[in-house]
Design a protein around this motif. Structure first.
Motif, PDB file in Angstrom:
ATOM      1  N   TRP A 183       0.607  -1.220  -0.008  1.00 36.34           N
ATOM      2  CA  TRP A 183      -0.007   0.078   0.092  1.00 36.34           C
ATOM      3  C   TRP A 183       0.934   1.033  -0.035  1.00 36.34           C
ATOM      4  O   TRP A 183       0.551   2.272  -0.533  1.00 36.34           O
ATOM      5  CB  TRP A 183      -0.860   0.171   1.189  1.00 36.34           C
ATOM      6  CG  TRP A 183      -2.109  -1.100   1.071  1.00 36.34           C
ATOM      7  CD1 TRP A 183      -2.318  -2.204   1.782  1.00 36.34           C
ATOM      8  CD2 TRP A 183      -3.138  -0.928   0.197  1.00 36.34           C
ATOM      9  NE1 TRP A 183      -3.400  -2.719   1.088  1.00 36.34           N
ATOM     10  CE2 TRP A 183      -4.013  -2.054   0.313  1.00 36.34           C
ATOM     11  CE3 TRP A 183      -3.465   0.106  -0.878  1.00 36.34           C
ATOM     12  CZ2 TRP A 183      -5.232  -2.197  -0.475  1.00 36.34           C
ATOM     13  CZ3 TRP A 183      -4.630   0.178  -1.526  1.00 36.34           C
ATOM     14  CH2 TRP A 183      -5.455  -1.032  -1.251  1.00 36.34           C
ATOM     15  N   VAL A 240       1.827   1.957  -3.739  1.00 31.49           N
ATOM     16  CA  VAL A 240       0.510   2.507  -4.618  1.00 31.49           C
ATOM     17  C   VAL A 240       0.425   3.759  -4.206  1.00 31.49           C
ATOM     18  O   VAL A 240      -0.066   4.812  -4.959  1.00 31.49           O
ATOM     19  CB  VAL A 240      -0.553   1.415  -4.506  1.00 31.49           C
ATOM     20  CG1 VAL A 240      -1.754   2.100  -5.075  1.00 31.49           C
ATOM     21  CG2 VAL A 240      -0.257   0.192  -4.747  1.00 31.49           C
ATOM     22  N   VAL A 287      -0.078   7.086  -6.462  1.00 33.66           N
ATOM     23  CA  VAL A 287      -1.278   8.074  -6.268  1.00 33.66           C
ATOM     24  C   VAL A 287      -0.984   9.490  -6.289  1.00 33.66           C
ATOM     25  O   VAL A 287      -1.468  10.376  -7.103  1.00 33.66           O
ATOM     26  CB  VAL A 287      -2.283   7.711  -5.462  1.00 33.66           C
ATOM     27  CG1 VAL A 287      -3.608   8.641  -5.383  1.00 33.66           C
ATOM     28  CG2 VAL A 287      -2.938   6.103  -5.720  1.00 33.66           C
ATOM     29  N   CYS A 289      -7.099   4.629 -10.176  1.00 35.49           N
ATOM     30  CA  CYS A 289      -7.981   3.508  -9.869  1.00 35.49           C
ATOM     31  C   CYS A 289      -7.295   2.305  -9.642  1.00 35.49           C
ATOM     32  O   CYS A 289      -6.287   2.097 -10.132  1.00 35.49           O
ATOM     33  CB  CYS A 289      -8.994   3.725 -11.206  1.00 35.49           C
ATOM     34  SG  CYS A 289     -10.186   2.115 -11.080  1.00 35.49           S
ATOM     35  N   LEU A 290      -7.648   1.626  -8.926  1.00 35.91           N
ATOM     36  CA  LEU A 290      -7.204   0.295  -8.706  1.00 35.91           C
ATOM     37  C   LEU A 290      -8.169  -0.736  -9.263  1.00 35.91           C
ATOM     38  O   LEU A 290      -9.511  -0.742  -8.825  1.00 35.91           O
ATOM     39  CB  LEU A 290      -6.856   0.095  -7.216  1.00 35.91           C
ATOM     40  CG  LEU A 290      -6.086   0.859  -6.319  1.00 35.91           C
ATOM     41  CD1 LEU A 290      -5.809   0.510  -4.982  1.00 35.91           C
ATOM     42  CD2 LEU A 290      -4.629   1.228  -7.146  1.00 35.91           C
ATOM     43  N   ILE A 309      -9.621  -5.256  -6.673  1.00 36.07           N
ATOM     44  CA  ILE A 309      -9.984  -5.096  -5.393  1.00 36.07           C
ATOM     45  C   ILE A 309     -11.095  -5.959  -5.055  1.00 36.07           C
ATOM     46  O   ILE A 309     -11.988  -5.847  -6.030  1.00 36.07           O
ATOM     47  CB  ILE A 309     -10.193  -3.542  -5.090  1.00 36.07           C
ATOM     48  CG1 ILE A 309      -9.100  -2.723  -4.943  1.00 36.07           C
ATOM     49  CG2 ILE A 309     -10.912  -3.629  -3.342  1.00 36.07           C
ATOM     50  CD1 ILE A 309      -7.879  -3.025  -4.173  1.00 36.07           C
ATOM     51  N   ASP A 333      -9.443  -3.834   1.782  1.00 32.55           N
ATOM     52  CA  ASP A 333      -8.654  -3.299   0.656  1.00 32.55           C
ATOM     53  C   ASP A 333      -9.440  -2.328   0.032  1.00 32.55           C
ATOM     54  O   ASP A 333      -8.842  -1.292  -0.219  1.00 32.55           O
ATOM     55  CB  ASP A 333      -8.544  -4.218  -0.504  1.00 32.55           C
ATOM     56  CG  ASP A 333      -7.307  -5.189  -0.106  1.00 32.55           C
ATOM     57  OD1 ASP A 333      -6.632  -4.975   1.025  1.00 32.55           O
ATOM     58  OD2 ASP A 333      -7.054  -6.324  -0.784  1.00 32.55           O
ATOM     59  N   SER A 369      -8.697   0.928   2.020  1.00 36.05           N
ATOM     60  CA  SER A 369      -7.476   1.340   2.174  1.00 36.05           C
ATOM     61  C   SER A 369      -7.278   2.209   0.886  1.00 36.05           C
ATOM     62  O   SER A 369      -6.360   3.214   0.808  1.00 36.05           O
ATOM     63  CB  SER A 369      -6.465   0.303   2.124  1.00 36.05           C
ATOM     64  OG  SER A 369      -6.367  -0.633   3.262  1.00 36.05           O
ATOM     65  N   ALA A 370      -7.842   1.655  -0.290  1.00 32.00           N
ATOM     66  CA  ALA A 370      -7.878   2.417  -1.550  1.00 32.00           C
ATOM     67  C   ALA A 370      -8.236   3.884  -1.312  1.00 32.00           C
ATOM     68  O   ALA A 370      -8.005   4.877  -1.832  1.00 32.00           O
ATOM     69  CB  ALA A 370      -8.520   1.769  -2.481  1.00 32.00           C
ATOM     70  N   CYS A 398      -7.677   6.997  -3.675  1.00 33.38           N
ATOM     71  CA  CYS A 398      -8.269   6.709  -5.069  1.00 33.38           C
ATOM     72  C   CYS A 398      -9.431   7.213  -5.392  1.00 33.38           C
ATOM     73  O   CYS A 398     -10.312   7.236  -4.442  1.00 33.38           O
ATOM     74  CB  CYS A 398      -8.199   5.177  -4.998  1.00 33.38           C
ATOM     75  SG  CYS A 398      -6.448   4.401  -5.253  1.00 33.38           S
ATOM     76  N   ILE A 448     -12.406   2.163  -7.749  1.00 37.24           N
ATOM     77  CA  ILE A 448     -11.749   0.933  -7.599  1.00 37.24           C
ATOM     78  C   ILE A 448     -12.652   0.188  -8.494  1.00 37.24           C
ATOM     79  O   ILE A 448     -13.784   0.514  -8.673  1.00 37.24           O
ATOM     80  CB  ILE A 448     -11.752   0.261  -6.360  1.00 37.24           C
ATOM     81  CG1 ILE A 448     -13.194   0.361  -5.566  1.00 37.24           C
ATOM     82  CG2 ILE A 448     -10.855   0.802  -5.346  1.00 37.24           C
ATOM     83  CD1 ILE A 448     -13.201  -0.534  -4.155  1.00 37.24           C
TER      84      ILE A 448
END
Length: 381
Positions: free
Chosen positions: A237, A240, A244, A252-253, A256, A261, A264-265, A270, A273
């Protein structure tokens, strides 16, 4: 069978199977291990029923939505997928042109076969650049800078592919880039001479997003080795979060699946997702994105845009996802089969049918825009 005979997902799949050498078709069609997740992705929608309302006055239907700041005319977009010029010689050019005609978003993969810069120049609709996290941090920064230089607004980091899935259909045929086919695989190519002529006589196959940074030619690197040798399984993380911040725009992830998660994003900033199990091509036995959607929307839907992909074959599948809170739904195999079947006209026909299905189904549900689709309109078996 011709394009005009294609009326749904399964028809496009059948025509694609007729047009492609078996190893290429299996690359699109197959999943990991026993392909349990591949099958469950579509089956998950069948366990959910729609509860329509009537007499709502739905002569006008608005399909538009906004995803990560990008306004699109449809609640479906064309997910980034690799190697498209193997499926049809127009590849991403056909995909991008079809997306533009229907006013929706399309994604370009790091393993794409047309450059994101060319597509960004030619097409005005929103473009997402999908990439992987490499051991070489400088390479990650260089690829993000290349996307900025191309005018791309949204970055999409795939986080479920730090190593390649066990796709046994590919192992049996020997499919790889460059080709390392088994004798049985080679024989299958001989049965599709039209595909072979297009591959040999048209523009040379390449991976322009990577060619500027990595030697992907000749014996240097197959796709399988790319995943096992170049991608970084130690990604975490903190890595990432730095990306970001470095990007400084919608990030965007993709991949997920858990509430933890998703939180966390959101915490690292973010904008969105994508709930995804990579079309059943990575971890077999993974839960489906649709089955995870409700609890993740409940947890973070007010903090970021939630999208899903995997197993989407019908307009009713899209409505079910939207009713649970998805902002948009990604299509993968749905447009790849259409691309393989007939190039740009195939993708346009698929999108036209999907648009018609969603419009008709919204009228039958008694809703005028996608914001009126709510969880109370669903029942799970």
């Amino acid at each position: 069978m011709r394009l005009n005979d294609c009326h749904n997902f399964h028809d496009f799949r059948r025509l694609a199977r007729r047009r492609l050498p078996r190893p290429i078709f299996d690359y699109i069609d197959g999943g990991a291990d026993d392909e349990l997740t591949l099958r469950r992705n579509s089956e998950s929608f069948a366990r959910c029923d729609l509860v329509p309302n009537v007499l709502r006055g739905v002569s006008e239907v608005d399909l538009s939505t906004t995803v990560m700041g990008q306004k699109i005319d449809l609640p479906v977009y064309l997910s980034p997928t690799a190697l498209q010029r193997l499926f049809h010689h127009w590849g991403e050019r056909a995909t991008a042109a079809a997306a533009e005609r229907f006013g929706t978003m399309f994604g370009v993969s790091s393993l794409g076969t047309v450059s994101m810069a060319e597509l960004s120049t030619r097409h005005s609709t929103p473009q997402v650049y999908q990439f992987y996290f490499h051991r070489d941090r400088g390479l990650n920064s260089a690829m993000m800078q290349a996307a900025k230089d191309s005018g791309i607004n949204v970055m999409m980091l795939t986080v479920d592919s730090i190593t390649g899935g066990n796709r046994e259909r590919d192992l049996r045929s020997g499919f790889s880039i460059p080709f390392r086919l088994t004798p049985a695989g080679i024989a299958q190519f001989g049965l599709k001479p039209a595909w072979g002529l297009n591959y040999l006589l048209r523009e040379k196959f390449s991976l322009p997003q990577l060619d500027a940074h990595i030697d992907m030619k000749g014996d240097a690197l197959t796709i399988g080795r790319y995943f096992t040798e170049m991608l970084d399984p130690s990604m975490n993380w903190d890595d990432v979060a730095r990306m970001v911040a470095e990007w400084g725009g919608p990030f965007c992830l993709k991949g997920i699946m858990s509430v933890e998660d998703a939180r966390s994003a959101a915490d690292i900033g973010c904008a969105g997702i994508v709930l995804s199990n990579h079309g059943g091509r990575q971890l077999d036995g993974s839960r489906t994105a649709f089955d995870q959607l409700d609890e993740i929307v409940q947890a973070v839907g007010d903090r970021m845009d939630i999208m899903i992909d995997g197993g989407v074959q019908r307009g009713t599948h899209v409505l079910k996802a939207l009713a649970l809170g998805a902002k948009a739904v990604g299509l993968g195999r749905a447009y790849l089969y259409a691309l393989a079947a007939a190039g740009q006209p195939g993708v346009e026909r698929m999108l036209a049918q999907m648009t018609a299905e969603i419009t008709r189904d919204m009228r039958l549900m008694g809703v005028r825009n996608i914001r009126e689709l709510i969880p109370q309109m669903l029942r799970f078996r």
